[in-house]
Design a protein around this motif. Sequence first.
Motif, PDB file in Angstrom:
ATOM      1  N   PRO A 102       0.825  -1.215   0.000  1.00  0.00           N
ATOM      2  CA  PRO A 102       0.000   0.000   0.000  1.00  0.00           C
ATOM      3  C   PRO A 102       0.857   1.263   0.000  1.00  0.00           C
ATOM      4  CG  PRO A 102      -0.741  -1.558   1.677  1.00  0.00           C
ATOM      5  CD  PRO A 102       0.584  -2.055   1.183  1.00  0.00           C
ATOM      6  N   LEU A 103       0.282   2.298  -0.589  1.00  0.00           N
ATOM      7  CA  LEU A 103       0.873   3.633  -0.567  1.00  0.00           C
ATOM      8  C   LEU A 103      -0.004   4.548   0.279  1.00  0.00           C
ATOM      9  CD1 LEU A 103       1.790   3.707  -4.336  1.00  0.00           C
ATOM     10  CD2 LEU A 103       3.447   3.854  -2.473  1.00  0.00           C
ATOM     11  N   LEU A 104       0.585   5.612   0.820  1.00  0.00           N
ATOM     12  CA  LEU A 104      -0.133   6.459   1.770  1.00  0.00           C
ATOM     13  C   LEU A 104      -0.648   7.752   1.147  1.00  0.00           C
ATOM     14  CD1 LEU A 104       2.113   6.018   4.934  1.00  0.00           C
ATOM     15  CD2 LEU A 104       0.209   4.621   4.119  1.00  0.00           C
ATOM     16  N   GLY A 105      -0.558   7.878  -0.160  1.00  0.00           N
ATOM     17  CA  GLY A 105      -1.077   9.056  -0.829  1.00  0.00           C
ATOM     18  C   GLY A 105      -0.522   9.182  -2.227  1.00  0.00           C
ATOM     19  N   TYR A 106      -1.065  10.162  -2.979  1.00  0.00           N
ATOM     20  CA  TYR A 106      -0.637  10.377  -4.354  1.00  0.00           C
ATOM     21  C   TYR A 106      -1.205  11.698  -4.855  1.00  0.00           C
ATOM     22  CZ  TYR A 106      -5.366   8.766  -5.583  1.00  0.00           C
ATOM     23  OH  TYR A 106      -6.736   8.627  -5.689  1.00  0.00           O
ATOM     24  N   ASN A 107      -0.752  12.121  -6.019  1.00  0.00           N
ATOM     25  CA  ASN A 107      -1.309  13.291  -6.693  1.00  0.00           C
ATOM     26  C   ASN A 107      -2.359  12.813  -7.695  1.00  0.00           C
ATOM     27  OD1 ASN A 107       1.860  13.908  -6.319  1.00  0.00           O
ATOM     28  ND2 ASN A 107       0.702  15.812  -6.066  1.00  0.00           N
ATOM     29  N   ARG A 108      -3.560  13.346  -7.601  1.00  0.00           N
ATOM     30  CA  ARG A 108      -4.617  12.946  -8.539  1.00  0.00           C
ATOM     31  C   ARG A 108      -4.423  13.672  -9.868  1.00  0.00           C
ATOM     32  NH1 ARG A 108     -10.065  12.892  -5.947  1.00  0.00           N
ATOM     33  NH2 ARG A 108      -9.663  10.647  -5.777  1.00  0.00           N
ATOM     34  N   VAL A 109      -4.393  12.904 -10.935  1.00  0.00           N
ATOM     35  CA  VAL A 109      -4.254  13.433 -12.292  1.00  0.00           C
ATOM     36  C   VAL A 109      -5.235  12.689 -13.191  1.00  0.00           C
ATOM     37  CG1 VAL A 109      -1.808  14.052 -12.000  1.00  0.00           C
ATOM     38  CG2 VAL A 109      -2.419  11.769 -12.849  1.00  0.00           C
ATOM     39  N   VAL A 110      -5.318  13.143 -14.428  1.00  0.00           N
ATOM     40  CA  VAL A 110      -6.167  12.505 -15.432  1.00  0.00           C
ATOM     41  C   VAL A 110      -5.284  12.106 -16.599  1.00  0.00           C
ATOM     42  CG1 VAL A 110      -8.124  12.795 -16.995  1.00  0.00           C
ATOM     43  CG2 VAL A 110      -8.152  13.898 -14.741  1.00  0.00           C
ATOM     44  N   SER A 119       9.753   7.892  -1.700  1.00  0.00           N
ATOM     45  CA  SER A 119      10.282   7.794  -0.340  1.00  0.00           C
ATOM     46  C   SER A 119       9.185   8.227   0.628  1.00  0.00           C
ATOM     47  CB  SER A 119      11.522   8.687  -0.193  1.00  0.00           C
ATOM     48  OG  SER A 119      11.191  10.053  -0.359  1.00  0.00           O
ATOM     49  N   PRO A 120       9.367   8.053   1.930  1.00  0.00           N
ATOM     50  CA  PRO A 120       8.341   8.495   2.883  1.00  0.00           C
ATOM     51  C   PRO A 120       8.083  10.007   2.742  1.00  0.00           C
ATOM     52  CG  PRO A 120       9.942   7.061   3.952  1.00  0.00           C
ATOM     53  CD  PRO A 120      10.491   7.381   2.599  1.00  0.00           C
ATOM     54  N   HIS A 121       6.783  10.508   2.904  1.00  0.00           N
ATOM     55  CA  HIS A 121       5.830   9.726   3.670  1.00  0.00           C
ATOM     56  C   HIS A 121       4.883   8.886   2.828  1.00  0.00           C
ATOM     57  CE1 HIS A 121       2.914  13.059   2.958  1.00  0.00           C
ATOM     58  NE2 HIS A 121       1.978  12.253   3.407  1.00  0.00           N
ATOM     59  N   TRP A 122       4.580   9.272   1.584  1.00  0.00           N
ATOM     60  CA  TRP A 122       3.617   8.507   0.801  1.00  0.00           C
ATOM     61  C   TRP A 122       4.116   7.106   0.477  1.00  0.00           C
ATOM     62  CZ3 TRP A 122       1.811  12.715  -3.232  1.00  0.00           C
ATOM     63  CH2 TRP A 122       0.840  13.527  -2.627  1.00  0.00           C
ATOM     64  N   ALA A 123       5.404   6.934   0.328  1.00  0.00           N
ATOM     65  CA  ALA A 123       5.963   5.607   0.070  1.00  0.00           C
ATOM     66  C   ALA A 123       6.539   5.077   1.385  1.00  0.00           C
ATOM     67  CB  ALA A 123       7.045   5.664  -0.997  1.00  0.00           C
ATOM     68  N   PRO A 124       5.792   4.261   2.117  1.00  0.00           N
ATOM     69  CA  PRO A 124       6.284   3.774   3.410  1.00  0.00           C
ATOM     70  C   PRO A 124       7.463   2.825   3.230  1.00  0.00           C
ATOM     71  CG  PRO A 124       4.258   2.652   2.805  1.00  0.00           C
ATOM     72  CD  PRO A 124       4.469   3.721   1.779  1.00  0.00           C
ATOM     73  N   VAL A 125       8.095   2.506   4.335  1.00  0.00           N
ATOM     74  CA  VAL A 125       9.264   1.628   4.303  1.00  0.00           C
ATOM     75  C   VAL A 125       8.945   0.307   3.622  1.00  0.00           C
ATOM     76  CG1 VAL A 125      10.847   0.301   5.754  1.00  0.00           C
ATOM     77  CG2 VAL A 125      10.373   2.696   6.297  1.00  0.00           C
ATOM     78  N   ALA A 126       7.733  -0.206   3.835  1.00  0.00           N
ATOM     79  CA  ALA A 126       7.351  -1.478   3.212  1.00  0.00           C
ATOM     80  C   ALA A 126       7.398  -1.392   1.702  1.00  0.00           C
ATOM     81  CB  ALA A 126       5.952  -1.882   3.674  1.00  0.00           C
ATOM     82  N   PHE A 127       7.202  -0.201   1.150  1.00  0.00           N
ATOM     83  CA  PHE A 127       7.221  -0.021  -0.300  1.00  0.00           C
ATOM     84  C   PHE A 127       8.625   0.269  -0.815  1.00  0.00           C
ATOM     85  CE2 PHE A 127       6.794   2.288  -4.280  1.00  0.00           C
ATOM     86  CZ  PHE A 127       5.769   1.617  -4.942  1.00  0.00           C
ATOM     87  N   CYS A 128       9.296   1.253  -0.210  1.00  0.00           N
ATOM     88  CA  CYS A 128      10.539   1.739  -0.802  1.00  0.00           C
ATOM     89  C   CYS A 128      11.805   1.065  -0.278  1.00  0.00           C
ATOM     90  CB  CYS A 128      10.639   3.250  -0.643  1.00  0.00           C
ATOM     91  SG  CYS A 128      10.760   3.839   1.056  1.00  0.00           S
ATOM     92  N   GLU A 129      11.694   0.279   0.788  1.00  0.00           N
ATOM     93  CA  GLU A 129      12.895  -0.377   1.309  1.00  0.00           C
ATOM     94  C   GLU A 129      12.756  -1.890   1.428  1.00  0.00           C
ATOM     95  OE1 GLU A 129      14.444   1.418   4.845  1.00  0.00           O
ATOM     96  OE2 GLU A 129      14.081   3.464   4.141  1.00  0.00           O
TER      97      GLU A 129
END
Length: 249
Positions: free
Chosen positions: A177-185, A220-230
Amino acid sequence: MARILIAGESWMTTSTHVKGVDEFTVHSYVEGVGPLRDALTARGHHVVHLPAHRVPTEFPGDAESLGGYDLVVLSDIGANSIQLSPGVFERGEPGPDRLAALRDWVDGGGAVLMIGGYLSFSGFQARAAFRQTVLADVLPVEMLAEDDRVECPAGAVPLVVDAAHAALGGAGTAWPPLLGYNRVVARDGAEVPALINGDPLVALAPYGSGRAAAFTSDCSPHWAPVAFCEQWPGYADLFDGLVRWLVRA
């Protein structure tokens, strides 16, 4: 292997400590580029990091200086930092539009990747401001006119819709899981092999003779938690795949 310039992914923090009737201020400098730089370096790419505070003075401003790279990565660095050199902003002296130079370089065969963050795409309170620049024509996504952040504190699991796409690098379908993102189209004709909450997470498209990509969450954090990026082995696969697709490796 690719020659990559990563601009941004650093920040400075000022904290005021109040203890009774006394107070003092402390400052810190942090670089978030580590996971991405280390993953790409381990895959054999040559990475140059241009920290955010050096972007206004050192970002490449012409085809010759951009020509030293195969790919430019913009990560959590706003349009103002790239366009407004000290001469322009502080002294009112005309100078090159470095985003226009980047656009022309991509059009001629270069490559650009924008990674999400508070100062990517439209960003926090729309302060990243790329929607009003010429780079808006290059990216494979259309940006919102307002604050485009989607915070997902409980985590949002990406949906891989085309696991075989070369740009995903064989990262598989089970992404953390990711903790956020930028909404685009997504633009018409753009490829979107991965989604988050139904919005584009990875988007890709050609631009002229070059290529452009967007990864709308963080590296990288914060949207990319350690479980994702490391901890996730697919992290290096994903960004190596994006690099190789962008530079046609």
